[in-house]
Design an enzyme around this catalytic site. Structure first.
Site, mmCIF file in Angstrom:
data_model
loop_
_atom_site.group_PDB
_atom_site.id
_atom_site.type_symbol
_atom_site.label_atom_id
_atom_site.label_comp_id
_atom_site.label_asym_id
_atom_site.label_seq_id
_atom_site.Cartn_x
_atom_site.Cartn_y
_atom_site.Cartn_z
ATOM 1 N N ASN A 205 -17.338 56.603 -17.842
ATOM 2 C CA ASN A 205 -16.353 57.693 -17.728
ATOM 3 C C ASN A 205 -16.235 58.111 -16.274
ATOM 4 O O ASN A 205 -17.174 57.899 -15.516
ATOM 5 C CB ASN A 205 -16.822 58.898 -18.556
ATOM 6 C CG ASN A 205 -16.957 58.583 -20.023
ATOM 7 O OD1 ASN A 205 -16.096 57.978 -20.605
ATOM 8 N ND2 ASN A 205 -18.083 58.980 -20.595
ATOM 9 N N GLU B 191 -29.162 68.202 -21.025
ATOM 10 C CA GLU B 191 -27.839 67.638 -20.707
ATOM 11 C C GLU B 191 -27.647 67.472 -19.204
ATOM 12 O O GLU B 191 -27.979 68.383 -18.431
ATOM 13 C CB GLU B 191 -26.769 68.615 -21.249
ATOM 14 C CG GLU B 191 -25.348 68.152 -21.073
ATOM 15 C CD GLU B 191 -24.935 67.053 -22.055
ATOM 16 O OE1 GLU B 191 -25.509 66.979 -23.149
ATOM 17 O OE2 GLU B 191 -24.042 66.274 -21.688
ATOM 18 N N ASP B 192 -27.107 66.346 -18.823
ATOM 19 C CA ASP B 192 -26.695 66.085 -17.429
ATOM 20 C C ASP B 192 -27.786 66.428 -16.413
ATOM 21 O O ASP B 192 -27.566 67.184 -15.455
ATOM 22 C CB ASP B 192 -25.383 66.831 -17.117
ATOM 23 C CG ASP B 192 -24.192 66.079 -17.700
ATOM 24 O OD1 ASP B 192 -24.408 65.089 -18.427
ATOM 25 O OD2 ASP B 192 -23.051 66.464 -17.424
ATOM 26 N N ARG C 139 -26.829 66.269 -12.299
ATOM 27 C CA ARG C 139 -25.998 65.062 -12.462
ATOM 28 C C ARG C 139 -24.911 65.393 -13.469
ATOM 29 O O ARG C 139 -24.989 65.029 -14.626
ATOM 30 C CB ARG C 139 -26.859 63.880 -12.924
ATOM 31 C CG ARG C 139 -26.268 62.528 -12.655
ATOM 32 C CD ARG C 139 -26.132 61.708 -13.946
ATOM 33 N NE ARG C 139 -25.304 62.392 -14.927
ATOM 34 C CZ ARG C 139 -25.223 62.066 -16.222
ATOM 35 N NH1 ARG C 139 -25.942 61.116 -16.712
ATOM 36 N NH2 ARG C 139 -24.425 62.717 -17.047
ATOM 37 N N TYR D 177 -14.036 70.189 -22.699
ATOM 38 C CA TYR D 177 -15.090 69.272 -22.247
ATOM 39 C C TYR D 177 -14.447 68.203 -21.362
ATOM 40 O O TYR D 177 -13.468 68.476 -20.686
ATOM 41 C CB TYR D 177 -15.868 68.725 -23.470
ATOM 42 C CG TYR D 177 -17.298 68.451 -23.090
ATOM 43 C CD1 TYR D 177 -18.151 69.477 -22.705
ATOM 44 C CD2 TYR D 177 -17.790 67.156 -23.048
ATOM 45 C CE1 TYR D 177 -19.453 69.231 -22.298
ATOM 46 C CE2 TYR D 177 -19.092 66.895 -22.644
ATOM 47 C CZ TYR D 177 -19.917 67.931 -22.265
ATOM 48 O OH TYR D 177 -21.193 67.683 -21.848
ATOM 49 N N ASP E 146 -29.049 64.367 -24.940
ATOM 50 C CA ASP E 146 -27.842 63.719 -25.458
ATOM 51 C C ASP E 146 -27.412 62.525 -24.601
ATOM 52 O O ASP E 146 -26.887 61.554 -25.130
ATOM 53 C CB ASP E 146 -26.692 64.730 -25.566
ATOM 54 C CG ASP E 146 -25.490 64.100 -26.255
ATOM 55 O OD1 ASP E 146 -25.678 63.567 -27.368
ATOM 56 O OD2 ASP E 146 -24.396 64.087 -25.672
ATOM 57 N N ASP E 147 -27.632 62.612 -23.287
ATOM 58 C CA ASP E 147 -27.217 61.493 -22.424
ATOM 59 C C ASP E 147 -27.981 60.225 -22.792
ATOM 60 O O ASP E 147 -27.441 59.127 -22.720
ATOM 61 C CB ASP E 147 -27.469 61.815 -20.947
ATOM 62 C CG ASP E 147 -26.763 63.092 -20.540
ATOM 63 O OD1 ASP E 147 -25.548 63.170 -20.752
ATOM 64 O OD2 ASP E 147 -27.436 64.017 -20.053
ATOM 65 N N LYS F 286 -20.315 72.154 -24.089
ATOM 66 C CA LYS F 286 -20.985 71.357 -25.115
ATOM 67 C C LYS F 286 -21.254 72.203 -26.358
ATOM 68 O O LYS F 286 -21.081 71.756 -27.483
ATOM 69 C CB LYS F 286 -22.304 70.847 -24.534
ATOM 70 C CG LYS F 286 -22.934 69.793 -25.338
ATOM 71 C CD LYS F 286 -22.669 68.446 -24.726
ATOM 72 C CE LYS F 286 -23.128 67.323 -25.602
ATOM 73 N NZ LYS F 286 -23.176 66.062 -24.907
HETATM 74 P P1 NAD Z 1 -26.859 56.540 -14.185
HETATM 75 O O1 NAD Z 1 -26.518 56.943 -12.823
HETATM 76 O O2 NAD Z 1 -28.119 56.989 -14.814
HETATM 77 O O3 NAD Z 1 -26.866 54.922 -14.276
HETATM 78 C C1 NAD Z 1 -25.948 54.061 -13.655
HETATM 79 C C2 NAD Z 1 -26.519 52.673 -13.654
HETATM 80 O O4 NAD Z 1 -25.542 51.775 -13.109
HETATM 81 C C3 NAD Z 1 -27.781 52.516 -12.809
HETATM 82 O O5 NAD Z 1 -28.680 51.654 -13.453
HETATM 83 C C4 NAD Z 1 -27.276 51.812 -11.551
HETATM 84 O O6 NAD Z 1 -28.262 50.965 -10.993
HETATM 85 C C5 NAD Z 1 -26.164 50.971 -12.132
HETATM 86 N N1 NAD Z 1 -25.218 50.592 -11.071
HETATM 87 C C6 NAD Z 1 -24.736 51.367 -10.087
HETATM 88 N N2 NAD Z 1 -23.945 50.629 -9.292
HETATM 89 C C7 NAD Z 1 -23.911 49.392 -9.800
HETATM 90 C C8 NAD Z 1 -23.284 48.183 -9.421
HETATM 91 N N3 NAD Z 1 -22.500 48.124 -8.352
HETATM 92 N N4 NAD Z 1 -23.474 47.102 -10.178
HETATM 93 C C9 NAD Z 1 -24.262 47.155 -11.271
HETATM 94 N N5 NAD Z 1 -24.894 48.268 -11.679
HETATM 95 C C10 NAD Z 1 -24.720 49.376 -10.966
HETATM 96 O O7 NAD Z 1 -25.668 56.985 -15.091
HETATM 97 P P2 NAD Z 1 -25.666 57.116 -16.677
HETATM 98 O O8 NAD Z 1 -25.950 58.496 -17.083
HETATM 99 O O9 NAD Z 1 -26.490 56.030 -17.251
HETATM 100 O O10 NAD Z 1 -24.136 56.877 -16.987
HETATM 101 C C11 NAD Z 1 -23.502 55.655 -16.644
HETATM 102 C C12 NAD Z 1 -22.086 55.686 -17.125
HETATM 103 O O11 NAD Z 1 -22.084 55.770 -18.540
HETATM 104 C C13 NAD Z 1 -21.286 56.883 -16.621
HETATM 105 O O12 NAD Z 1 -20.033 56.449 -16.168
HETATM 106 C C14 NAD Z 1 -21.123 57.739 -17.842
HETATM 107 O O13 NAD Z 1 -19.892 58.408 -17.829
HETATM 108 C C15 NAD Z 1 -21.148 56.728 -18.937
HETATM 109 N N6 NAD Z 1 -21.570 57.316 -20.217
HETATM 110 C C16 NAD Z 1 -20.804 57.081 -21.306
HETATM 111 C C17 NAD Z 1 -21.158 57.617 -22.523
HETATM 112 C C18 NAD Z 1 -20.333 57.312 -23.738
HETATM 113 O O14 NAD Z 1 -19.432 56.547 -23.670
HETATM 114 N N7 NAD Z 1 -20.614 57.881 -24.879
HETATM 115 C C19 NAD Z 1 -22.282 58.427 -22.621
HETATM 116 C C20 NAD Z 1 -23.068 58.652 -21.494
HETATM 117 C C21 NAD Z 1 -22.694 58.080 -20.285
#
Ligand code: NAD
Length: 554
Positions: free
Chosen positions: A406, A240-241, A151, A98, A263-264, A169
């Site tokens: 991430n 997912e994604d 995504r 993964y 899951d996201d 997954k």
């Molecule tokens: P997404 O694209 O849905 O959301 C990203 C958000 O960040 C959006 O609201 C966007 O407006 C905001 N953003 C982008 N550029 C920005 C900036 N310059 N300043 C402020 N805000 C900004 O993505 P997502 O699925 O919500 O995932 C976001 C992050 O969370 C990813 O890096 C992902 O790897 C991480 N994530 C971590 C876990 C975990 O730790 N368990 C789980 C899921 C996702």
């Protein structure tokens, strides 16, 4: 030469099927019985011997992508051995099967393709999905992970190349919770791809057109969902994604119709809620006094906030009071109802109504709010700068700093930065793993808010009790069960997540809590067993050759 005779020769089909193959572990009796004599080297090995060799082969590769390909080819040859290896080396191999390696594997999917896993449905298949499902060789399916590749991790639209995600997954569902691999099904819905590189790539294996319009997109997903639940009425579908323009809608459309979750959104929400529950225990500030600033308002940010919201509601806050504990910052600054842009639907619930001046930067927001918790889910690496962390740390004894984006390069700050700038006082968790940090002679161990803690156990619980849906309360029950795996003595030392090495026991504990809640809410459809834990343990698969279903003797 008659090729059919070769393929059908006695025994060769057993060796060629990854489900039945034991390789050198076939006993002399089995070799005699199944016509395998002469087809294998003479010495009989145990699965442990085979795993030892496979592990040494795994270590001989130079790159993690080569290790990924090796492991998947091993699965294609001998499913039991692959899962034995994975279960017994989970912490070593999880980053290969993964994230992060699966990301590279998806990007190079067309180049590295060797054999097909899972099922693909494209817009060409409209009207025939139910028939096509019958082509899946295994009669029963308990769990499906489905993506449209739009995504993939933080890598954008990879189209059909995203298949590595459902495949990987589900391997984690098997390893982490004991799903039977023969009852898992990875699925890609090919609705086109908008990334030019893949449209021009001669090795790209999906349909070469840009993404279909929404109407067509929702129609194929609807047909798929109806067909799947027609064929396997008790199956759990995990989304997912899938990009933000569709993932929230899909969850809304299906969460009350079928057994499914995203899951996201929900898994992330649940695992971070669990970390937050323990962080609240560690900082010893009553829950209702917490102020949370979120940096990033995407599927993960909103999913986490929704889960934490339910905790506030449980404590007796009204929805209005609870919403006031949240401040969201996106690329345009603090999200308010009056900042002048059209807010995406999923952001509206958290838009502040009490600001007349617009705060544009995260620093301005933390100065204004004085948060107890700063949660990064923005994908913007190193955006929690020293002044921001120092500002947060100046208002509370133990600031909660979650830097969850991430991969590691996108984390809002490193563990070392968070600990150094907060003078070792913060409760830290990240999405990608960070090594422990030594600060002034103290060893500080960062938490990892890894979805892997939750989804296997949540899925296991939902499947074992044949739930009709995954309710919010079941998700909260999963968070609490995970949180309870860390005892008070550990929490005092700022430990908020248990070790991943105990994942199977953690998953069982989560599954039991999820099933209890499902019964309480009336969504479990099995008769209540005397011992829920025993029922869960009976379901759990452990990879060994004894459990293989070999053909009957002729
Ligand atoms: P997404 O694209 O849905 O959301 C990203 C958000 O960040 C959006 O609201 C966007 O407006 C905001 N953003 C982008 N550029 C920005 C900036 N310059 N300043 C402020 N805000 C900004 O993505 P997502 O699925 O919500 O995932 C976001 C992050 O969370 C990813 O890096 C992902 O790897 C991480 N994530 C971590 C876990 C975990 O730790 N368990 C789980 C899921 C996702």
């Amino acid at each position: 030469m008659n090729t059919n005779n070769i393929l059908c020769s006695k025994g060769s089909s057993i060796l060629r099927s990854s489900y039945t193959n034991k390789g050198t572990a076939f006993s002399p009796e089995e070799r005699q019985k199944f016509g395998l004599r002469g087809l294998l080297p003479p010495r009989q090995e145990t699965i442990q011997d085979q795993a030892e060799r496979a592990l040494s082969q795994f270590h001989s590769f130079q790159t993690t992508l080569e290790q990924y390909v090796f492991l998947n080819c091993l699965r294609d040859r001998n499913e039991t051995l692959f899962f034995y290896l994975l279960v017994n080396n989970l912490e070593l191999m999880m980053p290969i099967v993964y994230t992060p390696t699966v990301g590279e594997a998806c990007q190079k999917f067309g180049n590295e393709f060797r054999f097909a896993q899972g099922m693909y449905f494209s817009t060409q298949d409209r009207g025939q999905i139910r028939d096509i499902l019958d082509n899946w060789p295994n009669p029963e399916v308990d769990i499906i992970v489905i993506s449209d590749g739009s995504r993939i991790l933080g890598l954008g639209d990879l189209g059909t190349n995203g298949m590595g995600i459902p495949v990987g997954k589900l391997q984690l569902y098997v390893a982490g919770a004991g799903f039977n691999p023969a009852r898992t099904l990875p699925v890609i819905i090919d609705a086109g791809v908008n990334t030019k590189k893949y449209l021009e790539d001669k090795f790209y294996l999906g349909e070469k057109h840009s993404r279909v319009p929404d109407q067509e997109y929702y129609a194929i997903i609807e047909e798929f969902m109806v067909a799947v639940y027609n064929k396997w009425p008790k199956v759990l579908v995990q989304f997912e994604d899938i990009s933000n323009d569709h993932c929230f809608n899909l969850l809304d459309i299906y969460r009350n119709r079928f057994l499914c979750f995203n899951d996201d959104i929900q898994g992330t929400g649940s695992v971070i809620l669990s970390g937050f529950i323990n962080a609240v225990r560690a900082v010893q500030i009553p829950l209702r006094d917490h102020r949370l600033v979120f940096f990033g308002a995407g599927s993960a940010g909103i999913g986490v906030a929704d889960c934490i919201m339910s905790l506030f509601l449980e404590q007796g806050l009204t929805e209005e009071e609870a919403r006031k504990r949240f401040w969201f910052v996106d690329s345009k600054g603090l999200i308010t109802t009056n900042r002048g842009d059209e807010l995406a639907e999923h952001k509206k619930a958290y838009a502040r109504t009490d600001y007349t001046t617009q705060l544009k930067t995260l620093l301005e927001v933390v100065r204004d709010v004085k948060p107890t918790a700063l949660i990064g889910l923005s994908g913007i690496g190193r955006s929690f700068t020293q002044d921001i962390i120092e500002e947060v740390s100046s208002h509370v004894e133990k600031p909660i700093i979650f830097s969850l984006s991430n991969p590691t390069s996108n984390a809002e700050c490193t563990a070392e930065q968070a600990y150094t700038w907060s003078k070792g006082r913060c409760i830290f968790a990240s999405g990608s793993p960070f090594a422990p940090v030594e600060l002034n002679g103290v060893r500080l161990v960062p938490g990892q808010g890894n979805n892997m803690y939750i989804f296997p156990g949540l899925g296991l619980g939902a499947v074992v009790c044949h739930a009709t849906k995954v309710t919010d309360s079941m998700i909260i029950a999963a968070s609490k069960a995970l949180a309870s795996c860390v005892d008070d003595a550990e929490v005092i030392t700022n430990k908020i997540y248990p070790g991943l090495s105990g994942i199977r026991d953690i998953s069982i504990r989560i599954a039991v809590a999820v099933i209890e809640k499902a019964f309480e809410e009336g969504v479990a459809t099995i008769a209540r067993p005397e011992s829920i834990e025993q029922l869960v343990r009976q379901y759990v698969y452990y990879p060994n050759y004894e459990s293989l279903q070999l053909p009957q003797q002729h």
